[in-house]
Scaffold this motif. Structure first.
Motif, PDB file in Angstrom:
ATOM      1  N   ALA A  47       0.947  -1.159   0.089  1.00  0.00           N
ATOM      2  CA  ALA A  47       0.109   0.024  -0.034  1.00  0.00           C
ATOM      3  C   ALA A  47       0.895   1.221   0.044  1.00  0.00           C
ATOM      4  O   ALA A  47       2.137   1.118   0.390  1.00  0.00           O
ATOM      5  CB  ALA A  47      -0.634   0.017   1.299  1.00  0.00           C
ATOM      6  N   GLY A  48       0.415   2.224  -0.447  1.00  0.00           N
ATOM      7  CA  GLY A  48       0.930   3.763  -0.355  1.00  0.00           C
ATOM      8  C   GLY A  48       1.751   4.057  -1.548  1.00  0.00           C
ATOM      9  O   GLY A  48       2.308   5.304  -1.691  1.00  0.00           O
ATOM     10  N   ARG A  84      13.574  -5.571   2.729  1.00  0.00           N
ATOM     11  CA  ARG A  84      14.218  -4.452   2.295  1.00  0.00           C
ATOM     12  C   ARG A  84      12.877  -3.365   1.698  1.00  0.00           C
ATOM     13  O   ARG A  84      12.918  -2.277   2.008  1.00  0.00           O
ATOM     14  CB  ARG A  84      15.068  -4.286   1.034  1.00  0.00           C
ATOM     15  N   LYS A 140       6.238   1.880   5.774  1.00  0.00           N
ATOM     16  CA  LYS A 140       6.670   1.390   7.014  1.00  0.00           C
ATOM     17  C   LYS A 140       8.294   1.034   7.201  1.00  0.00           C
ATOM     18  O   LYS A 140       8.754   0.599   6.137  1.00  0.00           O
ATOM     19  CB  LYS A 140       6.165   0.042   7.168  1.00  0.00           C
ATOM     20  N   ASN A 163       9.010  -3.115   2.845  1.00  0.00           N
ATOM     21  CA  ASN A 163       7.789  -3.666   3.720  1.00  0.00           C
ATOM     22  C   ASN A 163       6.503  -4.102   3.019  1.00  0.00           C
ATOM     23  O   ASN A 163       6.300  -3.232   1.964  1.00  0.00           O
ATOM     24  CB  ASN A 163       7.420  -2.875   4.812  1.00  0.00           C
ATOM     25  N   PRO A 164       5.987  -5.292   2.980  1.00  0.00           N
ATOM     26  CA  PRO A 164       5.061  -5.880   2.305  1.00  0.00           C
ATOM     27  C   PRO A 164       3.679  -5.260   2.515  1.00  0.00           C
ATOM     28  O   PRO A 164       2.768  -5.281   1.434  1.00  0.00           O
ATOM     29  CB  PRO A 164       5.055  -7.243   2.669  1.00  0.00           C
ATOM     30  N   ASP A 165       3.411  -4.283   3.553  1.00  0.00           N
ATOM     31  CA  ASP A 165       1.884  -3.954   3.867  1.00  0.00           C
ATOM     32  C   ASP A 165       2.123  -2.478   3.459  1.00  0.00           C
ATOM     33  O   ASP A 165       0.771  -2.071   2.796  1.00  0.00           O
ATOM     34  CB  ASP A 165       1.947  -3.940   5.304  1.00  0.00           C
ATOM     35  N   HIS A 166       3.061  -1.549   3.523  1.00  0.00           N
ATOM     36  CA  HIS A 166       3.135  -0.273   3.079  1.00  0.00           C
ATOM     37  C   HIS A 166       4.481   0.185   2.791  1.00  0.00           C
ATOM     38  O   HIS A 166       5.347  -0.199   3.827  1.00  0.00           O
ATOM     39  CB  HIS A 166       2.442   0.416   4.291  1.00  0.00           C
TER      40      HIS A 166
END
Lengths: 365, 365, 365, 365
Positions: free
Chosen positions: B32-33, B357, B365, B359-362
């Motif tokens: 995300a992002g 390296r 992060k 972040n999988p979510d955002h």
């Protein structure tokens, strides 16, 4: 996601460090009903084993395999086959001098960058000793494939600048184990051996090319568009340490060819439609064509050399010279032959099951 | 297990046939992002699009992408990004003559061997049109990587026997889109173009080599021992139709080198330990070294040629001659440039996330 | 690793948000040779569609599916089947009031915790509208299984505290679509309906239990030890929004039973060894027993209720009361029936292929 | 695709049969930097070990674990951790009588249906002894999680019809290992023990319910829509032999609840938005809520009972009576406690890495 598992329907999980307690592999997806003994696996491990000749490291390891599961009364049961090889001739103290000095051409520095820590003894997990798991798993794949008429074999076609002359599949089968360099052309083998000796005398090392072949693969194996047979083979061979290039059939040569030269025309043969030539190397559009699969891997010279090289002491953070006097092969291709065979066999066993040609539950179904 | 999904933590699922309703891709694992618009993707699709110059097929497709999910108010949300391109200029009737006659060098026969049925129109799923999904997914990977300082670009270094001279990364960035053949050496580009014209006049086709580069990749990316960065790159590039060979760094050249030549020594630079040279092509032991990743793919000549070729009518089961007059490129490498970039970007995005390296979510992060 | 792909050999990748442009699914691993039309899928989508009765949301969506790939001349080709449903009756403005206020019982707050951003319109990706992809994919699985004698069906066995009486498989087949609550016991269905009305009047909602059954599954399907058939079914059903419990056969009841009651003894029937009873629910040791597979999912009451609830305004960071007046079902189980069927069918199609009972390349091989 | 690997980013591959040479597990994806010794694993194996009390089988196994790889100087290195437990007290001859007679409630018949052959000794791969791999892998997961503030523990809440009274997390931590039945309510534990004795005297067995809890899990963990945290937990627990039902939070109780009762309202607490109650059991929409994760597994009575049961001799194909006098537990739940903890810990370690909360390369990154 970590990277020590290979394959989908026929799948190996490899583990172990060069100077840890042991190395091994778990093979999941072996169909039930296959006759399997330790000897089937040992035979292949013996081909990979060090200390067999002047071209390989003198490290003395018997590499005796123990099958711990998945076989009952001499037959596979469909459950995972776990195999173990103890490290016997470990000599960890011999590596103290590289604890803080990454060896050029090796992964030492980059393991440290990734993991923060590393087992420096003999390269730890990045050692060629890791390939025991590949060869042991591949031995089962080869035996499984053999029952379906598929044979996998490899040979060295170039070493230290010496190219082998043209050989037949028959030559390869009969000659390859007769020479220390595993080249099927006896005359070239002799010259390759001289290159090996010369390199050792110079404290240097040489590279080469290994060709791997599979005969008897039926047409139509492979999974477009990302699981193409050649894509999986390329990944499999490139995953072997020291391999820097992979090609199939005409390979890089195709860059200079015209379509009318490269294309394999179709003809009728015994009522079957088959390609007339094999520039494709047995794979087109990611699917097997029914002709022999022919691929090649370019192998870099052994990075461990006794000539002085520049490196950096990571503790002192100062540039140093390093000479590597450990046990190592002056040329990798000869010992890579069984490893490359194993990787191709693993890919083919996986795809034979994935495309329904071998039943996943029992070989006779 | 089917083969239309690529990657693990950053993953694309591709679908679509050349003359079906549409082609497309679902990209899962986009953090995300990320600012993302159709224009970001369209830009790359336009580079792959046919009909741009005399080197490519005249099929007129605008290849307009529609983003259907995963983006809200201009920002990715972490949910799958689904993208769709309608097939507009489909001319299925034009392919009636190959319904029963497999084209040499194409996958037609082998799809039939595998699946029993096939969509013969323009090669169906085995068409180069399938690469739209790769390029669309790769466009997101490239944009994601760019935010982390990683740039991916490619160029044609050989075509029809003409080799490009040495070029800098700067040359590639500024020149590659200026010529129809996507070669960064303008003089060689001119000669390549002549080879293309000559091949077309002869009703033939030519092969070549595409080089793909990634700069800014941090050291330590990759997953030993089977998920090595070079293994994944090799599989990724070999999965592109028409690629018959892949090499990294010195590649096949390393077969003729000595260890003392091949090894990249380590030096101190601004307090960092770095390789002094880049024979490794930015990857050693399956891990990135921090230097540019440099790999090459050998591309066979377009299999569709108008010169007569031998084949077999599968219905009548008799040998026939076939001339292929459909719309096709006389040389694939120029249009493969954005595809090869996409595949390398996909591998790198996947591994950047897999090694923590990105972040999988955002992304912040 | 992201989570929008389900299955291995038969595999769906789902995408789409409630108020985005569309929702859809890519089905990979459909063997070639299956007759498939939009009507086969539409039939199942119509059962899931909102606005069918007083028990479901009045959102007016025709949910018309378009098959974009993988089918040629009415037959699957082995390539991915991509399906698309446009969102028509989206009313995003209606959700402005929950942009900053997470709804109790919904995933709103936790999507924000994970992804930083979220598409708040109708729950975005966490909406029940996501199940369109499941049902569309499941429709293909069901059709595939039907050709191998496997039938999957579900019914509501408890709703708002009302339990259905015992029914036969025949009752379920003939009655379940006759009532708005999808209960096969007509008398209980009437009482359940009253509970639904009561809940709506109170601005509240009710929970229930859905039972899913598969008949005709051959013995020996499943993959010990982690890919057990019941493990995959449990994961599949629990992945449906609002499900809080899953049980197989005797389920939680087995906690109170003795071994001598629970064990299904073996008897000979027509020369076959079969279990005499079916407390196991058709699965023992993770493998199918040959008897019907019977599992149940506990479904929580719809979290969207119009009664005031406490929440927190994330922008103002202050506690607020929220009343949810959007379009929603007062009870989820009736509309979950086709979703639960789809998930069970997906698991079974996957395992039928994984265990070699259905050929992955073509259904007639 | 075989089923002996569990997890994605933190992943175990389990192998071994009850009366083969050994059982074991390979754990891939353990980040580097974790202090790990054999004692960390042995501690958990000792809790699972047979022969500890009157509630478990008298089979005498020390279950001594050997760590073979992945740990160097007491610290994990990021490479696979392979662990091995030799089978010592194997008594294969004791199982000759069941070679041809499938035991009711066991997987014997269905392994034969699937694989054609089976290792009948003690159930072979389908034995509870397989859980050693789970517990050993789970021990590493637990240690890893502990460093991030996550604790996992379980207890027996029902056995033979006796339900435990309400207990606090503190009660569980302090009491559960004090009683042979692993129930945290001492008074209920006493009554449960009586049920165990009674069952043994009758040659019968009893079932029960195990509750597993994880505290300290941050909000936002899980991967919609198929990799939901509760979906993975449900699959993980259901994959344990003898489990027939799984529920989270209110579980099956939610079927009788209203939305206004079930929904967990949000409140402000120390400037954080948190659910006020925990009917969700710590997971909503497939994502962790920040509150404790609470789930329960229904465990069937031990299928091995000495009371006569009907079965069929597969060689003679005639119905027979069978009495099982081997070594077995009259109730499984007490020994399942460490196994259930292991499975939950494995799921959480996997998802903590997958969502970027634990770095996959090194715990301190």
């Amino acid at each position: 996601m970590p990277g020590n598992t290979f394959g989908h329907s026929f799948r190996i999980t490899s583990w172990g460090e060069s100077h840890g307690a042991a190395v091994g592999v778990v093979v999941d997806g072996v169909p039930a009903g296959l006759e399997l003994s330790g000897a089937d696996v040992q035979k292949e491990l013996n081909r990979r084993r060090p200390g067999q000749s002047e071209v390989s490291t003198p490290r003395a390891e018997s590499d005796t395999v123990e099958i711990l599961s998945g076989v009952f009364e001499g037959i596979t049961t469909g459950t995972p086959v776990s195999m173990l090889v103890r490290n016997r001739n470990a000599d960890p103290g011999a590596y103290d001098y590289i604890r803080n000095i990454p060896r050029p051409g090796h992964a030492d520095l980059f393991y440290t960058e990734k993991y923060g820590v590393r087992d420096h003894r003999g390269g730890g997990r990045s050692s060629g000793r890791e390939t025991i798991g590949r060869v042991a798993g591949g031995a089962i794949a080869k035996k499984l494939l053999m029952g379906f008429g598929i044979e996998v074999f490899a040979h060295v076609i170039e070493l230290g600048g010496v190219k082998a002359g043209p050989v037949t599949f028959g030559d390869i089968r009969s000659n390859v184990e007769r020479t220390a360099v595993r080249c099927a052309d006896p005359e070239a083998a002799e010259r390759m051996l001289r290159q090996v000796r010369l390199a050792r005398e110079e404290g240097d090392s040489i590279g080469g090319i290994v060709e791997v072949i599979a005969t008897g693969v039926p047409a139509g194996i492979g999974e477009p568009v990302f699981g193409k047979l050649d894509a999986d083979i390329a990944g499999a061979l490139m995953s072997i340490g020291a391999v820097k290039g992979v090609e199939i059939g005409a390979g890089f040569e195709c860059a200079h060819m015209k379509g009318s030269q490269m294309n394999d025309a179709f003809v009728l043969e015994d009522g079957q439609i088959v390609p007339e030539s094999n520039n494709a190397g047995g794979i087109t559009g990611g699917l097997s064509t029914g002709l022999p699969i022919i691929c090649r891997a370019a192998v870099k010279p052994t990075p461990s050399i006794s000539k002085p090289q520049r490196s950096v002491d990571m503790a002192a953070m100062e540039e140093v010279d390093i000479e590597i006097h450990g046990r190592h092969d002056p040329a990798i291709p000869p010992r890579m032959v069984p490893v490359a065979e194993a990787m191709l066999a693993l890919v083919l066993a996986d795809h034979m099951i994935r495309s329904g040609r071998i039943n996943p539950d029992h070989i006779r179904k």
